[in-house]
Each structure stands twice: as structure tokens, then as C-alpha cells.
Enzyme design. Structure first.
Site, short mmCIF file in Angstrom:
data_model
loop_
_atom_site.label_atom_id
_atom_site.label_comp_id
_atom_site.label_asym_id
_atom_site.label_seq_id
_atom_site.Cartn_x
_atom_site.Cartn_y
_atom_site.Cartn_z
N LYS A 174 84.43 57.53 -48.74
CA LYS A 174 84.40 58.19 -50.05
C LYS A 174 83.79 57.25 -51.06
O LYS A 174 83.95 56.05 -50.88
CB LYS A 174 85.79 58.63 -50.50
N TYR A 259 90.37 59.47 -56.24
CA TYR A 259 91.68 59.73 -55.62
C TYR A 259 92.47 60.76 -56.43
O TYR A 259 93.16 61.61 -55.86
CB TYR A 259 92.50 58.44 -55.50
#
Ligand code: NAD
Length: 408
Positions: A174, A259
Site C-alpha cells: 500500500k 490506514y
């Protein structure tokens, strides 16, 4: 033993083969019972390696799934090449030593000395080591099933597309790319090449996280009204790639704010329909144009819930998720660090044991790639793309000062 249904047009030869095979199977099971093979794993291993597997392999045309499809996939191991041998790859490599379904069989790096030392440490043969110029040659390497891309964000797109063109599955860290346009190209390339694309969302397999997701989807928290996500840390070395827009694609939002973006979605259990966002910068020297230091953002969900989140590179002790419904709440703090994750709900402390996130992630990803297992919280390319669409909208909201509508 799950035998698949007959096709209506099964031939006599097929039936004879099947009867004969079933006969063998009956005695095989009896033998196993007698020798006290009480675990499924032992059973499958013994079955797969026994001579009995041979008559089963000739079932083509009978409608019975060939044994290599029916049994072996559960025991197959995903053979992974790691690309980018930096600090997170080191953590992944160590965690993978405890994996049951995934192992390191290849390495890709631009630094020959690193390749040598990792080769020795993880027992990878020279012939499975590549650099950034020649890694397309993995195409003809039968010992590599998938490549795990763990390089700076802005390199992901081209690397993932090259791996897909080489016919290998991809796991990509990510953020999957630096904007939604890149994410779309990556998803398309993997579709075209008929390979899977998974994003390194390790929290999607974390037990306390999944318990709150379970409680929310079972309506134990009631109607979801609010989510708070706090994601941040004080970044050090001003020379690192994370503070260079051309390699990072942005600042804290790309690295740590993601996140809270991702967490808001799996905790609330819906896709947001609007976003507002505000940016503050205290150090324009360290956080140059296009590298965000602190962004607060809000998301609106179709069911009426709102999320309020903070992404920052200039404050420590910010790693918290709080989900509130009209019947109860779920809280994780720390929520996304390497663990142990701590959590509680209105019913009390969450006591699920700590797991090494990357070990569980890689075993689960092996099952997703090899057995088509479905993750409870998806980790595929579309999932990564949704986060990038939201991040694009957050940046747009910061620039315009306006609420941005989302269609995910
Ligand atoms: P890092 O700087 O420690 O490692 C990056 C690696 O990429 C290095 O080995 C470096 O040599 C290599 N590299 C190849 N081309 C490069 C180039 N042109 N410039 C700079 N480095 C180059 O970084 P990291 O912390 O390992 O992060 C790598 C990726 O992993 C990022 O996408 C990051 O977001 C992600 N990450 C994920 C987690 C997680 O928990 N899922 C944690 C940390 C990092």
C-alpha cells in the site's frame, strides 16, 4: 472425500474407471483409519503422495475433479519473489519463515550485495535472483508463482504491470499506486494477464480487527453512527523517499493516512459518498509542495454515519480506531501498528492472541491465490483502487475547500 457430480453424458469407460477408483478409495480410507491418520493434513499428504493418486489422475471426462485440482491446492505452497529489499521487505521475509502456505523462492533488487546476503539468509538460489532491468525474465521461471512489490509507492504501477505481463500473480504494498488512474491501469493489466492482484493490507487478517468487523456485521453495535481514525507518527530523516513527491506520490496521507481511509471503510462496512478535508503545514521546508504533513478529513456514508480522521507526519502516539453504533462501540488502540493490537468493545476487552501480521497475511494470500479463498475484508486490486479514489478526492477537497462527491 468430496467427489464432484457426474456429467449426464458420462461414458461407460468413465463409469468403469470411477467404480474402480471408488473401490480403491474405499480401501484407502479403511487403511488410513486403521493406521490412525486422524488429521486431515496427514490424510491429504498421504493421499497425494500415494500411488493411489495415479488412477485418480485419469478421470478426465468423467466429471470428477482431477486430484491435483481437488486436493493438492490445499497443500500447495505459494512461491514468492520479493521485490525491493528494504526495511519492510525484511520484516515480511522474517515473518514468512513461519508461513505454512507461502515461501520465498526469488529475490529482485538493484543492489547485488543485498541480493547476495538475502540469498544466503533465506536460501534462495542464484538462478531465481533478478535486478530491475531483467526481472521480466521471471516469465520463464517455474519456481516463482507471485511477486511481492515492496518498493517506493511511485514505482508500484510500472513494476506491477511488468510482473502481470510476465504472467505472475502480484502482491503489492500500500498504497497500490499514487492515484486512482494508476490503480485502474494496474487492475486492468492484471485482468488482461489473468493474474491476481492483491494489496498488502495486513490488518484485514488481524483477529481483533476482524472481531469488531464481525460484531458490526452481526448488528451487535446497532446502527453505525460514527468512526474516528487517527493515523500518524513523527517522520525522521528529511532525505528519505517518503518525503519526495516523485517517489511517494504525496506525504503522510499516502503512507499512514491510508490506514484511516481504509479502516473507515471496513469498520463502518459501507463505501463513503462524500469527503471534506483540510490541510495544515508547520514545516514547509521538510514537507515541500505536494508532500502533505497533516490532513484532517471527514467521510460521509450512505447509512448516515460520518467519519472524522487525522493523517499526520508530525505527531506520535496516533494509532486509534473508534467505531460507535447506537447499541455499542468497538475500539482499537493501537489499531494498525505491528502489534500487539489492543481492543475493547462495550462488552469488554478483546483477548484474541497476538499474531505476526505478515505471517498470517501471506498464508491467507496464498489461499486466496491458490484456492480462490475469499477474504472477509477484501484485499484485491479493486479494494486498493477504492482507497486511491478516496485519497484523490481528499486532495481535491483540500485544494478546493469544497465537499467532493464520491462514487466508488
Ligand atoms: P525502504 O526505503 O526501507 O525500502 C524500499 C526499497 O526499495 C529499498 O530496498 C530500495 O533500495 C528499493 N528501491 C528500488 N528502487 C528505488 C528507488 N528508485 N528509490 C528508492 N528506493 C528504491 O521502504 P519501506 O519502508 O520498505 O517501504 C516500501 C513499501 O512498503 C512502500 O510502498 C510502503 O508504503 C510499504 N510499507 C508497508 C508497510 C505495511 O505495514 N504494510 C510498512 C512499511 C512500508
Amino acid at each position: 472425500m468430496p467427489l464432484k457430480k457426474f456429467k449426464s453424458g458420462t461414458s461407460h469407460v468413465g463409469i468403469i474407471q470411477l467404480v474402480s477408483t471408488s473401490f480403491h478409495l474405499y480401501f484407502f480410507i479403511i487403511t488410513i483409519k486403521r493406521s490412525d491418520m486422524n488429521t486431515r493434513r496427514k490424510f491429504i499428504k498421504t493421499f497425494a503422495s500415494s500411488a493411489f493418486a495415479i488412477p485418480m489422475a485419469v478421470q478426465a471426462g468423467t466429471g470428477i475433479i482431477a486430484p491435483e485440482e481437488r486436493i493438492l491446492p490445499q497443500e500447495k505452497v505459494l512461491r514468492v519473489a520479493l521485490m525491493g529489499l528494504g526495511s519492510y521487505a525484511g520484516r515480511v521475509a522474517d515473518a514468512m519463515q513461519a508461513c505454512k502456505r507461502a515461501k520465498i523462492t526469488g529475490l529482485i533488487s538493484g543492489t547485488p550485495a543485498k541480493l547476495k546476503s538475502w540469498q544466503t539468509k533465506y536460501g534462495v538460489p542464484e538462478k531465481n535472483c533478478y535486478n530491475y532491468e531483467n526481472f521480466d525474465q521471471i516469465k520463464s521461471n517455474p519456481e516463482i508463482d507471485a511477486v511481492y512489490v515492496i518498493t517506493p509507492n511511485a514505482l508500484h504501477r510500472d513494476q506491477v504491470i511488468r510482473i502481470a505481463k510476465a504472467g505472475k500473480h502480484v502482491i503489492c504494498e500500500k498504497p497500490m499506486g499514487i492515484n486512482a488512474k494508476e490503480g485502474e491501469a494496474m487492475v486492468q493489466a492484471c485482468k488482461d494477464a489473468n493474474v491476481k492482484l492483491l494489496i498488502g493490507y495486513r490488518m484485514h487478517f488481524e483477529p481483533k480487527t476482524l472481531e469488531i468487523v464481525r460484531m458490526r456485521s452481526n448488528n451487535e453495535l446497532g446502527k453505525i453512527l460514527f468512526f474516528q481514525g487517527l493515523s500518524g507518527f513523527r517522520i525522521g530523516d528529511p532525505g528519505q523517499w517518503r518525503l519526495k513527491k516523485d517517489l511517494a506520490g504525496g506525504g503522510a496521507m499516502m503512507d499512514i493516512g491510508i490506514y484511516s481511509v481504509n479502516g473507515a471503510r471496513y469498520m463502518v462496512g459501507e463505501e463513503p459518498v462524500w469527503v471534506t478535508a483540510q490541510e495544515t503545514k508547520t514545516d514547509p521546508q521538510k514537507f515541500k509542495e505536494g508532500v502533505d504533513e497533516t490532513i484532517t478529513f471527514q467521510l460521509g456514508f450512505p447509512g448516515g454515519a460520518i467519519a472524522s480522521c487525522l493523517s499526520t507526519y508530525s505527531m506520535n502516539n496516533l494509532d486509534k480506531f473508534f467505531l460507535n453504533g447506537d447499541k455499542g462501540f468497538g475500539e482499537l488502540q493501537p489499531a494498525t501498528g505491528y502489534g500487539p493490537i489492543m481492543g475493547r468493545t462495550h462488552k469488554g476487552e478483546l483477548t484474541h492472541p497476538h499474531v505476526t501480521h505478515q505471517t498470517v497475511q501471506m498464508d491467507e494470500m496464498a489461499a486466496i491465490i491458490l484456492d480462490n479463498k475469499k477474504a472477509i475484508v477484501p484485499v484485491d486490486g479493486e479494494e486498493g483502487l477504492k482507497d486511491l479514489k478516496i485519497i484523490d478526492a481528499i486532495y481535491q477537497a483540500v485544494r478546493s475547500g469544497q465537499k467532493v462527491t464520491l462514487k466508488l
